[in-house]
Scaffold this motif. Sequence first.
Motif, mmCIF file in Angstrom:
data_model
loop_
_atom_site.group_PDB
_atom_site.id
_atom_site.type_symbol
_atom_site.label_atom_id
_atom_site.label_comp_id
_atom_site.label_asym_id
_atom_site.label_seq_id
_atom_site.Cartn_x
_atom_site.Cartn_y
_atom_site.Cartn_z
ATOM 1 N N ARG A 66 -0.559 8.865 13.499
ATOM 2 C CA ARG A 66 -1.245 7.933 12.865
ATOM 3 C C ARG A 66 -1.748 8.374 11.497
ATOM 4 O O ARG A 66 -2.206 9.562 11.488
ATOM 5 C CB ARG A 66 -2.446 7.265 13.443
ATOM 6 C CG ARG A 66 -2.009 6.082 14.419
ATOM 7 C CD ARG A 66 -2.864 5.157 15.105
ATOM 8 N NE ARG A 66 -4.316 5.649 14.539
ATOM 9 C CZ ARG A 66 -5.513 4.907 15.217
ATOM 10 N NH1 ARG A 66 -4.953 3.733 16.099
ATOM 11 N NH2 ARG A 66 -6.701 5.101 15.218
ATOM 12 N N ASP A 67 -2.019 7.809 10.501
ATOM 13 C CA ASP A 67 -2.429 7.957 9.103
ATOM 14 C C ASP A 67 -3.662 8.565 9.184
ATOM 15 O O ASP A 67 -4.451 9.419 8.301
ATOM 16 C CB ASP A 67 -2.470 7.099 8.139
ATOM 17 C CG ASP A 67 -3.119 5.739 8.448
ATOM 18 O OD1 ASP A 67 -3.683 5.770 9.569
ATOM 19 O OD2 ASP A 67 -3.179 4.686 7.712
ATOM 20 N N ASP A 68 -4.647 8.452 10.401
ATOM 21 C CA ASP A 68 -6.126 8.717 10.351
ATOM 22 C C ASP A 68 -6.197 10.127 11.152
ATOM 23 O O ASP A 68 -7.157 10.805 11.559
ATOM 24 C CB ASP A 68 -6.982 7.680 11.160
ATOM 25 C CG ASP A 68 -6.198 7.400 12.578
ATOM 26 O OD1 ASP A 68 -5.578 8.178 13.074
ATOM 27 O OD2 ASP A 68 -7.036 6.626 13.259
ATOM 28 N N VAL B 293 4.510 9.804 9.916
ATOM 29 C CA VAL B 293 3.239 9.170 9.924
ATOM 30 C C VAL B 293 3.235 7.627 9.568
ATOM 31 O O VAL B 293 3.597 7.313 8.610
ATOM 32 C CB VAL B 293 2.281 9.808 8.994
ATOM 33 C CG1 VAL B 293 0.808 9.406 9.084
ATOM 34 C CG2 VAL B 293 2.450 11.520 8.974
ATOM 35 N N GLY C 286 1.539 4.145 8.949
ATOM 36 C CA GLY C 286 0.209 3.203 8.444
ATOM 37 C C GLY C 286 0.469 2.005 8.653
ATOM 38 O O GLY C 286 1.168 1.335 9.594
ATOM 39 N N ARG D 15 4.561 4.120 5.552
ATOM 40 C CA ARG D 15 4.751 5.206 6.233
ATOM 41 C C ARG D 15 5.351 6.429 5.706
ATOM 42 O O ARG D 15 5.621 6.468 4.553
ATOM 43 C CB ARG D 15 5.747 4.926 7.449
ATOM 44 C CG ARG D 15 6.901 4.304 7.060
ATOM 45 C CD ARG D 15 7.769 3.550 8.202
ATOM 46 N NE ARG D 15 8.765 2.796 7.629
ATOM 47 C CZ ARG D 15 10.196 3.117 7.743
ATOM 48 N NH1 ARG D 15 10.527 4.331 8.294
ATOM 49 N NH2 ARG D 15 11.013 2.492 7.224
ATOM 50 N N THR E 168 7.815 8.627 1.478
ATOM 51 C CA THR E 168 7.019 7.619 1.942
ATOM 52 C C THR E 168 7.625 6.405 1.528
ATOM 53 O O THR E 168 8.122 6.284 0.572
ATOM 54 C CB THR E 168 5.535 7.882 1.337
ATOM 55 O OG1 THR E 168 4.689 6.677 1.673
ATOM 56 C CG2 THR E 168 5.723 7.712 -0.458
ATOM 57 N N VAL F 49 -0.647 7.410 -0.016
ATOM 58 C CA VAL F 49 -1.062 8.308 1.175
ATOM 59 C C VAL F 49 -2.466 8.954 0.810
ATOM 60 O O VAL F 49 -2.851 9.778 1.602
ATOM 61 C CB VAL F 49 -0.190 9.312 1.560
ATOM 62 C CG1 VAL F 49 1.119 8.742 1.684
ATOM 63 C CG2 VAL F 49 -0.022 10.137 0.380
ATOM 64 N N TRP G 88 -5.052 10.259 3.775
ATOM 65 C CA TRP G 88 -4.206 10.379 4.903
ATOM 66 C C TRP G 88 -4.196 11.750 5.455
ATOM 67 O O TRP G 88 -4.679 12.711 4.699
ATOM 68 C CB TRP G 88 -2.596 9.955 4.688
ATOM 69 C CG TRP G 88 -2.550 8.349 4.621
ATOM 70 C CD1 TRP G 88 -3.190 7.504 4.142
ATOM 71 C CD2 TRP G 88 -1.273 7.820 5.102
ATOM 72 N NE1 TRP G 88 -2.790 6.538 4.343
ATOM 73 C CE2 TRP G 88 -1.340 6.528 4.757
ATOM 74 C CE3 TRP G 88 -0.022 8.391 5.684
ATOM 75 C CZ2 TRP G 88 -0.369 5.618 5.329
ATOM 76 C CZ3 TRP G 88 0.939 7.456 5.664
ATOM 77 C CH2 TRP G 88 0.739 6.112 5.581
#
Length: 343
Positions: free
Chosen positions: A3-5, A155, A157, A161, A176, A201, A204
């Motif tokens: 995940r982006d987090d 990754v 989002g 992504r 991306t 991003v 991120w």
Amino acid sequence: LCRDDGRTLRAFSFAETDAGRRAPRTRSSTLPGPGGTASPTVGAGSEFRGVRRAALLAALEGALPSGVVVRGSRVVGVRNPGNLGRGEWAVAETEDGSQIEAGVLVGCDGVRSPVASALALSIPNYSGYTAYRGVCKLPGGIASIGLPSDTIRQVLGKGVRAGLYPLSSDELYWFTCYNAPENAPWPPTPEAMQDEALDLVAGWSWGLEAAIEATPPEGVSRSRIVDRWTTGPFGRGLTTLCGDAAHPMTPNLGQGGCTALEDAVVLARSLAVGGPTEAVLREYERLRASRCLPLTMRSYAMGTLLQLPQDQVCAVRDMVVSKAFSPGHFLDHTTYDCGTLPI
């Protein structure tokens, strides 16, 4: 899959996939017919390896006799692509006004192929999202962003992504994808494109910003993601197509360049076997359409799901990936064996 987090949703090894756990292919394996087959013998002994496209093209060109490749002669049109008069040559017209006559004309000229246009194939359809891509060299190596050399990182989002693919100990390819209207304005400069890629991003985890920042602005590319669901036969007369010109597909399965290489092997083998040339070309097209159309459709469906922007939908996606996703069939589309060329 992340995940982006900064949270890892699911990590798995190549050995857990179809492509990684099959028995080794033997040198004596023989495939029925010229088209290739989904092979239970491909797998063990396979590996992941990132390769620059320029290096691959240089290696392929290096195997050719000197003078075979002619540069600066971009094809802009085709005269008589269907060979309607019978016995005539297929003729390619180049941007400098010259003409090239050919016993067989193979358009390998990309998504916006003039040869495909001459064959009256439809213009590829926009998928709803656009991609930035680049290759960077990290001074501290890819380990400086926490990416092992044997790891691909994707990754996820919301409507955006990204991914990181190692090419060497200090180089990696990144991308991306983001939802955008087809007519969204193009950034005016390479620096502006890089800035937009960074904005997508911003904040991120996983080293994405560092990778984009380490890329020379002129090395950042932007493209609208398109595909065409090509059925075969797709050529006419002595004219046919290979690669993106024949079956452009979204990059979600990573099979665009792979199927182009398969095309080359199957076409060369088909022509070597012999027979009436037009019939050989139509059979090649039928074989390749039956292989590539399902990939194109599957790739489109995967991209549509991965680009969904709604919070609730993405929450369900993340839960499914982390709790229920099995990598067993994640790479089943790569276990196809197109066979070898006669020597």
